[in-house]
Design a protein around this motif. Structure first.
Motif, mmCIF file in Angstrom:
data_model
loop_
_atom_site.group_PDB
_atom_site.id
_atom_site.type_symbol
_atom_site.label_atom_id
_atom_site.label_comp_id
_atom_site.label_asym_id
_atom_site.label_seq_id
_atom_site.Cartn_x
_atom_site.Cartn_y
_atom_site.Cartn_z
ATOM 1 N N TRP A 173 0.650 -1.173 0.045
ATOM 2 C CA TRP A 173 0.040 0.022 0.181
ATOM 3 C C TRP A 173 0.981 1.372 0.087
ATOM 4 C CZ3 TRP A 173 -3.823 -1.757 4.268
ATOM 5 C CH2 TRP A 173 -4.851 -2.600 3.740
ATOM 6 N N THR A 174 0.275 2.295 -0.511
ATOM 7 C CA THR A 174 0.931 3.653 -0.445
ATOM 8 C C THR A 174 0.735 4.416 0.947
ATOM 9 O OG1 THR A 174 -1.039 4.526 -1.456
ATOM 10 C CG2 THR A 174 0.577 3.797 -2.888
ATOM 11 N N VAL A 175 1.361 5.495 1.225
ATOM 12 C CA VAL A 175 1.146 6.074 2.400
ATOM 13 C C VAL A 175 -0.223 6.539 2.626
ATOM 14 C CG1 VAL A 175 1.565 8.070 3.662
ATOM 15 C CG2 VAL A 175 3.331 6.964 2.473
ATOM 16 N N ASP A 176 -0.925 6.939 1.573
ATOM 17 C CA ASP A 176 -2.395 7.396 1.485
ATOM 18 C C ASP A 176 -3.255 5.849 1.626
ATOM 19 O OD1 ASP A 176 -1.922 9.926 1.100
ATOM 20 O OD2 ASP A 176 -1.898 9.624 -0.919
ATOM 21 N N GLU A 177 -3.010 4.942 1.136
ATOM 22 C CA GLU A 177 -3.828 3.873 1.239
ATOM 23 C C GLU A 177 -3.770 3.365 2.593
ATOM 24 O OE1 GLU A 177 -4.088 1.539 -3.092
ATOM 25 O OE2 GLU A 177 -2.164 1.781 -1.876
ATOM 26 N N VAL A 178 -2.494 3.313 3.497
ATOM 27 C CA VAL A 178 -2.327 2.879 4.765
ATOM 28 C C VAL A 178 -3.287 3.818 5.895
ATOM 29 C CG1 VAL A 178 -0.752 2.803 6.597
ATOM 30 C CG2 VAL A 178 -0.120 2.139 4.615
ATOM 31 N N LYS A 179 -3.315 5.133 5.535
ATOM 32 C CA LYS A 179 -3.556 6.097 6.270
ATOM 33 C C LYS A 179 -5.343 5.769 5.982
ATOM 34 C CE LYS A 179 -0.605 9.995 6.237
ATOM 35 N NZ LYS A 179 -0.371 11.054 5.710
ATOM 36 N N ASP A 180 -5.768 5.394 5.079
ATOM 37 C CA ASP A 180 -7.288 5.375 4.903
ATOM 38 C C ASP A 180 -7.662 4.058 5.406
ATOM 39 O OD1 ASP A 180 -7.576 7.663 3.216
ATOM 40 O OD2 ASP A 180 -7.510 6.397 1.383
ATOM 41 N N PHE A 181 -6.820 2.978 5.455
ATOM 42 C CA PHE A 181 -7.288 1.797 6.168
ATOM 43 C C PHE A 181 -7.412 2.073 7.623
ATOM 44 C CE2 PHE A 181 -5.690 -2.132 7.952
ATOM 45 C CZ PHE A 181 -6.649 -3.113 7.662
ATOM 46 N N LEU A 182 -6.246 2.541 8.306
ATOM 47 C CA LEU A 182 -6.211 2.705 9.657
ATOM 48 C C LEU A 182 -7.248 3.590 10.007
ATOM 49 C CD1 LEU A 182 -2.406 2.319 10.540
ATOM 50 C CD2 LEU A 182 -4.067 0.698 10.600
ATOM 51 N N ASP A 183 -7.665 4.847 9.377
ATOM 52 C CA ASP A 183 -8.331 5.771 9.788
ATOM 53 C C ASP A 183 -9.844 5.120 10.070
ATOM 54 O OD1 ASP A 183 -6.530 7.591 10.127
ATOM 55 O OD2 ASP A 183 -7.091 8.609 8.201
ATOM 56 N N GLY A 184 -10.068 4.236 8.992
ATOM 57 C CA GLY A 184 -11.261 3.728 9.214
ATOM 58 C C GLY A 184 -11.723 2.254 9.829
ATOM 59 N N LEU A 185 -10.603 1.931 10.451
ATOM 60 C CA LEU A 185 -10.368 0.569 11.204
ATOM 61 C C LEU A 185 -10.765 0.795 12.734
ATOM 62 C CD1 LEU A 185 -9.890 -2.371 11.056
ATOM 63 C CD2 LEU A 185 -7.343 -1.950 11.550
ATOM 64 N N GLU A 186 -12.032 0.111 13.096
ATOM 65 C CA GLU A 186 -12.353 0.103 14.468
ATOM 66 C C GLU A 186 -12.819 -1.474 14.638
ATOM 67 O OE1 GLU A 186 -12.224 2.155 16.866
ATOM 68 O OE2 GLU A 186 -11.922 3.615 15.563
ATOM 69 N N HIS A 187 -11.874 -2.107 15.576
ATOM 70 C CA HIS A 187 -11.752 -3.323 15.711
ATOM 71 C C HIS A 187 -10.906 -3.780 17.004
ATOM 72 C CE1 HIS A 187 -11.818 -7.965 15.388
ATOM 73 N NE2 HIS A 187 -12.709 -7.471 14.324
ATOM 74 N N ARG A 188 -11.613 -4.963 17.633
ATOM 75 C CA ARG A 188 -10.800 -5.237 18.844
ATOM 76 C C ARG A 188 -9.286 -5.732 18.630
ATOM 77 N NH1 ARG A 188 -10.585 -10.723 20.555
ATOM 78 N NH2 ARG A 188 -10.191 -10.001 22.706
ATOM 79 N N HIS A 189 -9.214 -6.259 17.215
ATOM 80 C CA HIS A 189 -7.943 -6.681 16.814
ATOM 81 C C HIS A 189 -7.275 -5.713 15.915
ATOM 82 C CE1 HIS A 189 -8.224 -10.350 18.614
ATOM 83 N NE2 HIS A 189 -9.103 -11.102 17.746
ATOM 84 N N ARG A 190 -7.535 -4.497 16.179
ATOM 85 C CA ARG A 190 -6.760 -3.417 15.520
ATOM 86 C C ARG A 190 -5.348 -3.442 15.490
ATOM 87 N NH1 ARG A 190 -7.266 2.132 13.670
ATOM 88 N NH2 ARG A 190 -5.611 3.406 14.217
ATOM 89 N N ILE A 191 -5.024 -3.811 16.664
ATOM 90 C CA ILE A 191 -3.436 -3.757 17.131
ATOM 91 C C ILE A 191 -2.632 -4.648 16.082
ATOM 92 C CG2 ILE A 191 -3.401 -5.874 18.689
ATOM 93 C CD1 ILE A 191 -1.390 -2.461 18.955
ATOM 94 N N ILE A 192 -3.401 -5.806 15.427
ATOM 95 C CA ILE A 192 -2.602 -6.810 14.547
ATOM 96 C C ILE A 192 -2.122 -5.910 13.508
ATOM 97 C CG2 ILE A 192 -3.021 -8.564 12.929
ATOM 98 C CD1 ILE A 192 -5.160 -9.731 14.802
ATOM 99 N N PHE A 193 -2.929 -4.990 12.825
ATOM 100 C CA PHE A 193 -2.633 -4.298 11.584
ATOM 101 C C PHE A 193 -1.623 -3.304 11.923
ATOM 102 C CE2 PHE A 193 -6.894 -6.227 11.742
ATOM 103 C CZ PHE A 193 -7.003 -7.046 10.767
ATOM 104 N N VAL A 194 -1.954 -2.759 13.063
ATOM 105 C CA VAL A 194 -0.866 -1.721 13.444
ATOM 106 C C VAL A 194 0.491 -2.222 13.530
ATOM 107 C CG1 VAL A 194 0.022 -0.101 15.265
ATOM 108 C CG2 VAL A 194 -2.514 -0.186 14.523
ATOM 109 N N LEU A 195 0.674 -3.143 14.158
ATOM 110 C CA LEU A 195 2.070 -3.806 14.268
ATOM 111 C C LEU A 195 2.700 -4.417 12.899
ATOM 112 C CD1 LEU A 195 1.469 -5.965 17.488
ATOM 113 C CD2 LEU A 195 2.930 -4.049 17.299
#
Length: 369
Positions: A173-195
């Motif tokens: 993903w590009t920088v913008d795609e990463v931002k779009d993904f994380l900005d819209g992600l609300e989940h108890r396992h969000r930390i998986i994708f952050v790491l």
């Protein structure tokens, strides 16, 4: 009973040897070496004779390749459970239906070529075809060592007939795609994708990460165990170089603190039903997440976002690409990702550093002019 002696490295050893007749009246010799005493050799010979009489002795000339593969994979102990299951599936679904009924000693180069063609006709990836080919090759090399066949038919193949692996496309993903993904992600396992995005950790490393391996004060993660095939927790990383320490930025520290608060609350709610494995990523009862269902989980997460679909492993590539495009030295990226050598890093991601060559020649020009 015929017991014979021979010398090996200056010491006396013994072997037994006796002749039998097969169902066709043809004579054959059954023998075995390596005994250090006559009594041991006699006992082994007696057992071999009994097995022959009971029909348990297997005549190599009558073994089909499928029968040989079954025995070979069963007695192969230097592979992981995941590799064993994969190999058994490849044998059952791809190898046996094509050449399994061929007698082992009658297997030819043409049979191997027919197998390769059938694999390609199934539209399998070049990597999968190569792995199945390697499995066949390894099994036949073992058959040669055991003197079940005189020569490995693969050794007689033209180089051009052997399958080659096409270099896979590394997606990210590009920088913008990463931002779009994380900005819209609300989940108890969000930390998986952050790491995955910020550290380039592998899936098994993230799912096996423990709180005791995290130093939030100093922003450090130590990779010391993984969640492996079928939910098995294993000490160490995937490779020796995978055992490493990773520096994490304040935003990841903040995400981990927030996630830990959620885990503490869930642990309190579950009370005695909570199975504490000290895992950062776990179910609400503390048990490891499902390894087999992870891909489906990832697809569900993607479907709820508006970001271009990629594989979960491509988040690791995303981490590398963003670092390299930001001018971070490949050696640092190698250490972060846990590659065994910088060559792997450069071979995988060199195309992501388009300005390196241009910068190099400009630097040389400045030096000489």
């Amino acid at each position: 009973m015929a017991i014979y002696e021979y010398s090996k490295r200056g010491k006396i050893h013994y072997f037994y040897s006796f002749e039998v007749k097969d169902f066709h009246g043809k004579r054959k010799t059954i023998k075995q070496k390596g005994f250090t005493g006559k009594r041991e050799a006699r006992a082994a010979e007696a057992e071999a004779r009994v097995e022959w009489e009971k029909g348990l002795f297997v005549d190599p000339s009558t073994i089909t390749y499928a029968e040989y593969l079954k025995s070979w994979i069963t007695n192969k102990h230097n592979i992981s459970p995941q590799t064993r299951e994969t190999n058994e599936g490849q044998i059952k679904n791809h190898i046996n239906p094509v050449i399994g009924n061929v007698l082992l000693q009658k297997l030819t180069t043409q049979h191997i070529e027919i197998l390769i063609t059938s694999l390609k006709n199934k539209s399998l990836s070049s990597g999968t075809v190569k792995k199945i080919f390697n499995l066949v090759n390894t099994s036949l090399k073992s058959a040669v060592k055991k003197e079940l066949i005189v020569k490995n038919p693969i050794d007689l193949m033209d180089v051009g007939s052997k399958p080659a692996v096409k270099k896979g496309r590394v997606d990210f993903w590009t920088v913008d795609e990463v931002k779009d993904f994380l900005d819209g992600l609300e989940h108890r396992h969000r930390i998986i994708f952050v790491l995955a995005i910020y550290t380039g950790m592998r899936r098994g490393e993230i799912l096996g990460l423990r709180w005791r391996d995290i130093d939030l004060e100093n922003g450090q993660i130590r990779i010391s165990q993984i969640l492996a095939f079928k939910g098995e927790i294993k000490d160490g990383a995937k490779t020796v170089s995978g055992n490493r320490s990773i520096s994490i930025p304040p935003i990841v520290v903040s995400e981990l603190r927030k996630h830990r608060s959620t885990i503490i609350k869930e642990k309190w709610d579950a009370q005695e039903k909570y199975k504490d494995h000290d895992l950062v990523v776990c179910r609400k009862n503390g048990l490891p997440v499902s390894w087999s269902n992870f891909h489906k989980f990832w697809l569900r997460i993607l479907s709820k976002s508006n970001v271009r679909p990629i594989r979960f492993h491509d988040l690791r590539h995303t981490c590398a690409s963003l670092l390299l495009s930001g001018g971070i030295h490949p050696k640092i990226v190698q250490e972060l990702l846990g590659h065994s050598s910088i060559k792997i890093t450069l071979d995988t991601y060199s195309h992501m550093m388009p300005n390196i060559q241009a910068d190099a020649v400009k630097t040389l020009e400045k030096m000489l002019n």
